[in-house]
Design a protein around this motif. Structure first.
Motif, mmCIF file in Angstrom:
data_model
loop_
_atom_site.group_PDB
_atom_site.id
_atom_site.type_symbol
_atom_site.label_atom_id
_atom_site.label_comp_id
_atom_site.label_asym_id
_atom_site.label_seq_id
_atom_site.Cartn_x
_atom_site.Cartn_y
_atom_site.Cartn_z
ATOM 1 N N ALA A 22 6.990 6.577 -36.606
ATOM 2 C CA ALA A 22 7.972 7.666 -36.574
ATOM 3 C C ALA A 22 9.025 7.427 -35.504
ATOM 4 N N GLU A 23 8.672 6.679 -34.441
ATOM 5 C CA GLU A 23 9.609 6.433 -33.353
ATOM 6 C C GLU A 23 10.650 5.375 -33.691
ATOM 7 N N ILE A 24 10.394 4.532 -34.670
ATOM 8 C CA ILE A 24 11.334 3.471 -35.032
ATOM 9 C C ILE A 24 12.475 4.071 -35.850
ATOM 10 N N ASP A 25 13.695 3.780 -35.447
ATOM 11 C CA ASP A 25 14.871 4.227 -36.199
ATOM 12 C C ASP A 25 15.185 3.152 -37.238
ATOM 13 N N TRP A 26 14.636 3.338 -38.427
ATOM 14 C CA TRP A 26 14.755 2.307 -39.462
ATOM 15 C C TRP A 26 16.184 2.146 -39.966
ATOM 16 N N LYS A 27 17.012 3.190 -39.831
ATOM 17 C CA LYS A 27 18.418 3.045 -40.222
ATOM 18 C C LYS A 27 19.119 2.014 -39.344
ATOM 19 N N LYS A 28 18.724 1.960 -38.061
ATOM 20 C CA LYS A 28 19.296 0.957 -37.169
ATOM 21 C C LYS A 28 18.811 -0.445 -37.535
ATOM 22 N N VAL A 29 17.563 -0.543 -37.993
ATOM 23 C CA VAL A 29 17.032 -1.835 -38.440
ATOM 24 C C VAL A 29 17.785 -2.282 -39.691
ATOM 25 N N ASP A 30 17.981 -1.349 -40.633
ATOM 26 C CA ASP A 30 18.766 -1.652 -41.839
ATOM 27 C C ASP A 30 20.147 -2.189 -41.452
ATOM 28 N N THR A 36 19.153 -2.757 -47.061
ATOM 29 C CA THR A 36 18.369 -1.525 -47.127
ATOM 30 C C THR A 36 16.951 -1.876 -47.557
ATOM 31 N N ALA A 37 15.977 -1.331 -46.842
ATOM 32 C CA ALA A 37 14.583 -1.692 -47.085
ATOM 33 C C ALA A 37 14.000 -0.964 -48.280
ATOM 34 N N ALA A 38 13.032 -1.621 -48.922
ATOM 35 C CA ALA A 38 12.109 -0.959 -49.846
ATOM 36 C C ALA A 38 10.892 -0.598 -49.008
ATOM 37 N N VAL A 39 10.467 0.670 -49.044
ATOM 38 C CA VAL A 39 9.403 1.143 -48.159
ATOM 39 C C VAL A 39 8.096 1.271 -48.931
ATOM 40 N N SER A 40 7.034 0.672 -48.392
ATOM 41 C CA SER A 40 5.698 0.752 -48.972
ATOM 42 C C SER A 40 4.741 1.131 -47.857
ATOM 43 N N GLY A 41 4.348 2.422 -47.811
ATOM 44 C CA GLY A 41 3.551 2.893 -46.683
ATOM 45 C C GLY A 41 4.378 2.792 -45.420
ATOM 46 N N GLU A 42 3.870 2.074 -44.415
ATOM 47 C CA GLU A 42 4.611 1.884 -43.174
ATOM 48 C C GLU A 42 5.392 0.576 -43.146
ATOM 49 N N VAL A 43 5.332 -0.202 -44.219
ATOM 50 C CA VAL A 43 6.017 -1.484 -44.277
ATOM 51 C C VAL A 43 7.425 -1.299 -44.833
ATOM 52 N N HIS A 44 8.395 -1.864 -44.141
ATOM 53 C CA HIS A 44 9.789 -1.870 -44.594
ATOM 54 C C HIS A 44 10.141 -3.311 -44.964
ATOM 55 N N ARG A 45 10.367 -3.539 -46.260
ATOM 56 C CA ARG A 45 10.579 -4.885 -46.777
ATOM 57 C C ARG A 45 12.015 -5.033 -47.275
ATOM 58 N N TYR A 46 12.626 -6.151 -46.906
ATOM 59 C CA TYR A 46 14.016 -6.424 -47.253
ATOM 60 C C TYR A 46 14.081 -7.669 -48.134
ATOM 61 N N GLY A 47 14.684 -7.532 -49.299
ATOM 62 C CA GLY A 47 14.840 -8.664 -50.197
ATOM 63 C C GLY A 47 16.028 -9.523 -49.797
ATOM 64 N N THR A 67 11.262 -17.800 -58.080
ATOM 65 C CA THR A 67 10.816 -18.500 -56.878
ATOM 66 C C THR A 67 11.907 -18.654 -55.820
ATOM 67 N N LEU A 68 12.972 -17.875 -55.941
ATOM 68 C CA LEU A 68 14.068 -17.942 -54.965
ATOM 69 C C LEU A 68 14.245 -16.606 -54.245
ATOM 70 N N GLY A 69 13.209 -15.789 -54.267
ATOM 71 C CA GLY A 69 13.308 -14.435 -53.726
ATOM 72 C C GLY A 69 12.856 -14.337 -52.280
ATOM 73 N N GLY A 70 13.692 -14.754 -51.341
ATOM 74 C CA GLY A 70 13.343 -14.627 -49.932
ATOM 75 C C GLY A 70 13.197 -13.166 -49.516
ATOM 76 N N TRP A 71 12.505 -12.933 -48.390
ATOM 77 C CA TRP A 71 12.266 -11.569 -47.914
ATOM 78 C C TRP A 71 11.820 -11.585 -46.463
ATOM 79 N N VAL A 72 11.978 -10.436 -45.795
ATOM 80 C CA VAL A 72 11.340 -10.180 -44.504
ATOM 81 C C VAL A 72 10.768 -8.769 -44.551
ATOM 82 N N ALA A 73 9.651 -8.551 -43.862
ATOM 83 C CA ALA A 73 8.999 -7.241 -43.874
ATOM 84 C C ALA A 73 8.562 -6.888 -42.458
ATOM 85 N N PHE A 74 8.788 -5.624 -42.082
ATOM 86 C CA PHE A 74 8.450 -5.107 -40.757
ATOM 87 C C PHE A 74 7.371 -4.040 -40.883
ATOM 88 N N ALA A 75 6.443 -4.027 -39.922
ATOM 89 C CA ALA A 75 5.431 -2.976 -39.860
ATOM 90 C C ALA A 75 5.193 -2.611 -38.400
#
Length: 294
Positions: A22-30, A36-47, A67-75
């Protein structure tokens, strides 16, 4: 009493993680990453798909989702966040991107191929880190400026997505699982029976913790397939023997992470044949490993 205390400790840990999330400002991360992240539970994943590339293999033009779909995910993790990711790069982009990642305080945990004979050749760079998610996102964005990875949102078309040219009901039956359509590719994410942990944190499906199986239609009921299996050392050879029995090519065996528990290897594959036949071959290979129950 011991069980009660254990439950209280676990509950406290979960509440602490939720509080940190709740303390992380995910808009700033975006904003720092430019996505813009896809959110799954507490994981924010960026394609980070390489939609700019025109890659062919054995006459098949590869869609980014295959097989060319890079990504990063934050938790959320401890007092900050954990990041994991898979960046798709051309050969000439590997060293410049790696240099910027390291300069930004991130870790590189693997570099490898997924397929063979592709033109142009592409490589996958796995990354990890722990710290301020906004700063890590900015470092990843800066590193990818040394590549041609697109950051503009994809062009949208009106109306529903076109139906995929595969008998998905038969593929689902053969796979004993339900797939989903993404970018013209039919995809499966099948978790292992026991959770995988990295740095004490569970590696969820959204963070790359599941067997990934992708089917791209190539006409007349056929599909090109690729993806990766997550296996322990003792499962490697039973799996690849089963894949070869099904005439599915094994294209890479490698690691993605550095300190995961249990120790895992990732096995990539390729075939272009009748989609249902291939689904049966993939399911037989999965059954050589400790996957979640059907």
């Amino acid at each position: 009493m011991k069980h009660v205390l254990t439950s209280l400790v676990l509950a406290g840990a979960l509440l602490s993680t939720s509080a940190r999330a709740a303390e992380i400002d995910w808009k700033k991360v975006d904003a720092a990453l430019g996505k813009t992240a896809a959110v799954s539970g507490e994981v924010h994943r960026y394609g980070l798909p390489r939609s700019d590339l025109h890659v062919t293999l054995d006459g098949v033009t590869i869609k980014p989702a295959l097989t060319l779909g890079g990504w990063v995910a934050f938790a959320p993790m401890h007092d900050a966040a954990m990041v994991m990711g898979d960046l798709v790069l051309l050969e000439t982009e590997v060293t410049p991107v790696m240099t910027k990642l390291l300069d930004g305080g991130l870790d590189v945990t693997a570099i490898h191929n997924h397929v063979l004979r592709a033109s142009p050749a592409t490589f996958h760079m796995h990354i990890g880190g722990h710290g301020d998610p906004e700063k890590m996102a900015a470092s990843i964005r800066a590193a990818l400026s040394a590549s041609k990875t697109p950051f503009d949102p994809p062009a949208t078309t009106a109306g529903p997505a076109p139906a995929i040219d595969l008998d998905t009901a038969k593929i689902d039956a053969a796979m004993a699982a339900k797939g989903t359509v993404n970018g013209g590719v039919y995809q499966f994410g099948i978790p292992r029976r026991d959770p995988v942990k990295e740095g004490g944190m569970q590696v969820t499906t959204a963070m790359g913790g599941a067997n990934a199986i992708n089917f791209q239609p190539t006409g007349n009921g056929k599909a090109a397939i690729t993806g990766d299996f997550l296996v322990t050392g003792d499962e490697v050879n039973p799996l690849i023997r089963q894949l070869r029995t099904g005439d599915i090519e094994v294209t890479a065996i490698h690691s993605h992470m550095l300190n995961e528990e249990p120790r895992l290897f990732f096995i990539h594959f390729w075939a272009n044949d009748d989609a249902v036949k291939l689904a049966r071959g993939i399911r037989a290979a999965l059954d050589k490993t400790a996957v979640a129950q059907r």
